[in-house]
Design an enzyme around this catalytic site. Structure first.
Site, PDB file in Angstrom:
ATOM      1  N   ARG A 241       0.823  -1.213   0.000  1.00  0.00           N
ATOM      2  CA  ARG A 241       0.000   0.000   0.000  1.00  0.00           C
ATOM      3  C   ARG A 241       0.858   1.265   0.000  1.00  0.00           C
ATOM      4  NH1 ARG A 241      -3.301  -3.803   2.760  1.00  0.00           N
ATOM      5  NH2 ARG A 241      -5.318  -3.939   1.690  1.00  0.00           N
TER       6      ARG A 241
ATOM      7  N   LYS B 153      15.335  -6.638   2.875  1.00  0.00           N
ATOM      8  CA  LYS B 153      15.840  -5.634   3.817  1.00  0.00           C
ATOM      9  C   LYS B 153      17.284  -5.886   4.247  1.00  0.00           C
ATOM     10  CE  LYS B 153      11.421  -4.154   5.805  1.00  0.00           C
ATOM     11  NZ  LYS B 153      10.677  -3.947   7.073  1.00  0.00           N
TER      12      LYS B 153
ATOM     13  N   ASP C 244      11.465   1.747  10.315  1.00  0.00           N
ATOM     14  CA  ASP C 244      10.398   0.980  10.962  1.00  0.00           C
ATOM     15  C   ASP C 244      10.214   1.380  12.423  1.00  0.00           C
ATOM     16  OD1 ASP C 244       9.615  -0.515   8.745  1.00  0.00           O
ATOM     17  OD2 ASP C 244      11.082  -2.095   9.126  1.00  0.00           O
TER      18      ASP C 244
ATOM     19  N   ALA D  28      10.870  -7.988  12.621  1.00  0.00           N
ATOM     20  CA  ALA D  28      10.090  -6.813  13.008  1.00  0.00           C
ATOM     21  C   ALA D  28      10.350  -6.414  14.449  1.00  0.00           C
ATOM     22  CB  ALA D  28       8.611  -7.085  12.793  1.00  0.00           C
TER      23      ALA D  28
ATOM     24  N   ASN E 225       9.218 -15.439  23.248  1.00  0.00           N
ATOM     25  CA  ASN E 225       9.141 -16.117  21.959  1.00  0.00           C
ATOM     26  C   ASN E 225       8.991 -17.618  22.156  1.00  0.00           C
ATOM     27  OD1 ASN E 225       9.342 -15.653  19.014  1.00  0.00           O
ATOM     28  ND2 ASN E 225      11.076 -17.049  19.161  1.00  0.00           N
TER      29      ASN E 225
ATOM     30  N   THR F  20      10.465 -19.873  20.550  1.00  0.00           N
ATOM     31  CA  THR F  20      11.825 -20.422  20.540  1.00  0.00           C
ATOM     32  C   THR F  20      12.719 -19.492  21.357  1.00  0.00           C
ATOM     33  OG1 THR F  20      11.406 -21.203  18.281  1.00  0.00           O
ATOM     34  CG2 THR F  20      13.683 -21.265  19.058  1.00  0.00           C
TER      35      THR F  20
ATOM     36  N   ARG G 287      15.875 -17.680  19.872  1.00  0.00           N
ATOM     37  CA  ARG G 287      15.720 -16.468  19.045  1.00  0.00           C
ATOM     38  C   ARG G 287      15.659 -15.227  19.921  1.00  0.00           C
ATOM     39  NH1 ARG G 287      13.044 -17.059  14.009  1.00  0.00           N
ATOM     40  NH2 ARG G 287      13.538 -14.847  13.756  1.00  0.00           N
TER      41      ARG G 287
ATOM     42  N   TYR H 239      -1.822  -4.939  10.797  1.00  0.00           N
ATOM     43  CA  TYR H 239      -2.920  -3.987  10.590  1.00  0.00           C
ATOM     44  C   TYR H 239      -4.035  -4.547   9.708  1.00  0.00           C
ATOM     45  CZ  TYR H 239      -0.549  -2.867   6.170  1.00  0.00           C
ATOM     46  OH  TYR H 239       0.036  -2.937   4.930  1.00  0.00           O
TER      47      TYR H 239
END
Length: 286
Positions: free
Chosen positions: A23, A75, A111, A140, A160, A162, A165, A227
């Site tokens: 978007r 990224k 971000d 993220a 998390n 895991t 991580r 979202y």
């Protein structure tokens, strides 16, 4: 092609694989029209195999782009291939915003700035907290952790499925970050002033596991970077339990601001008109 500050008509992109769902062209198209700028912002799909060559084309002036946005899965490659990544993107190991400057590709990651700007707009005073809980330890979550740490949050619990991580993030971001398994969730929410979901739980309306938010501070904020839908099952749960909630759309809108300013020379404002444009598009594609 000239660098972004020298070009009268600038063209920017968003690239990913896939990218047709993005978007971002709606967002930047709205601002271009609002400012009456002669320029464009368009989706440009690039496979992972072709991405290094795409970056070379930009740098060598073989495209008409002065810069653009980078989304999944590019990224980390964008950070590695940029000539001059900034400190924000270096700590994250990922970049989402590129621009040409003096023949070099510069890179940053917006971000985290988008995340905190969304909270600043919709949950004023959110940062008067001492502890936060982050659900998820994927890419993220890195930007969220970095942003709230830099705003002064002293204790950040990363939960998390895991634990390894989560421990990787604790190692990356230092003593403010503490790693936990899902079993520790009831304990770490106790007294926290911010709860952030960075996982795909509840995305596209899928059911989400029940979470007991009752241990949070009374004025805590619960937010979700997802979202679609706007009010995820997790946010509904938090609202029903009496907490302030912030949806993830504002993060998408606010993270776009720095890039637009780099490419087109004017700083846009995120307002209700833009928000409704995106919500209407979401409704059309529901």
């Amino acid at each position: 092609m000239h660098d972004s500050r020298e070009t009268f008509v600038n063209h920017a992109f968003v690239t990913g694989y896939p990218v047709k769902h993005s978007r971002s062209p709606l967002i930047h198209g709205h601002w271009l029209k609002q400012f009456g700028i002669r320029g464009s912002y368009r989706a440009h799909e690039v496979t992972p195999e072709a991405f290094p060559d795409f970056m070379r084309q930009i740098k060598e002036g073989r495209t008409d782009f002065c810069g653009g946005n980078v989304t999944i899965p590019h990224k980390e490659a964008a950070f590695r291939l940029a000539d001059r990544p900034d400190e924000l993107s270096a700590e994250l190991g990922a970049a989402n915003t590129l621009w040409l400057e003096n023949g070099k590709i510069r890179a940053t990651n917006t971000d985290g700035r988008g995340f905190v700007a969304n909270l600043d707009e919709r949950a004023k005073g959110w940062d008067r907290i001492s502890a936060a809980v982050i659900l998820g330890a994927g890419g993220a979550s890195r930007a969220v952790i970095q942003a709230i740490r830099d705003r002064g949050v002293k204790t950040i619990h990363v939960v998390n499925r895991t634990p390894e991580r989560a421990r990787e993030l604790a190692d990356r971001f230092g003593t403010a970050v503490h790693a936990h398994s899902m079993a520790a969730l009831p304990e770490v929410v106790s007294g926290a002033g911010l709860f952030v979901n960075t996982t795909s739980l509840g995305m596209d309306g899928e059911p989400a596991p029940a979470i007991d938010f009752s241990g949070l501070a009374p004025d805590a904020v619960v937010t979700d970077i997802v979202y679609v839908p706007l009010k995820t099952p997790l946010l509904r749960q938090a609202e029903e339990q009496g907490f302030r909630i912030v949806d993830g759309l504002g993060m998408l809108l606010h993270q776009a601001v720095p890039g637009f300013e780099k490419w087109f020379g004017l700083r846009p404002v995120v307002d209700e008109t833009l928000r409704q444009i995106i919500i209407s598009d979401m409704d059309r594609h529901a």
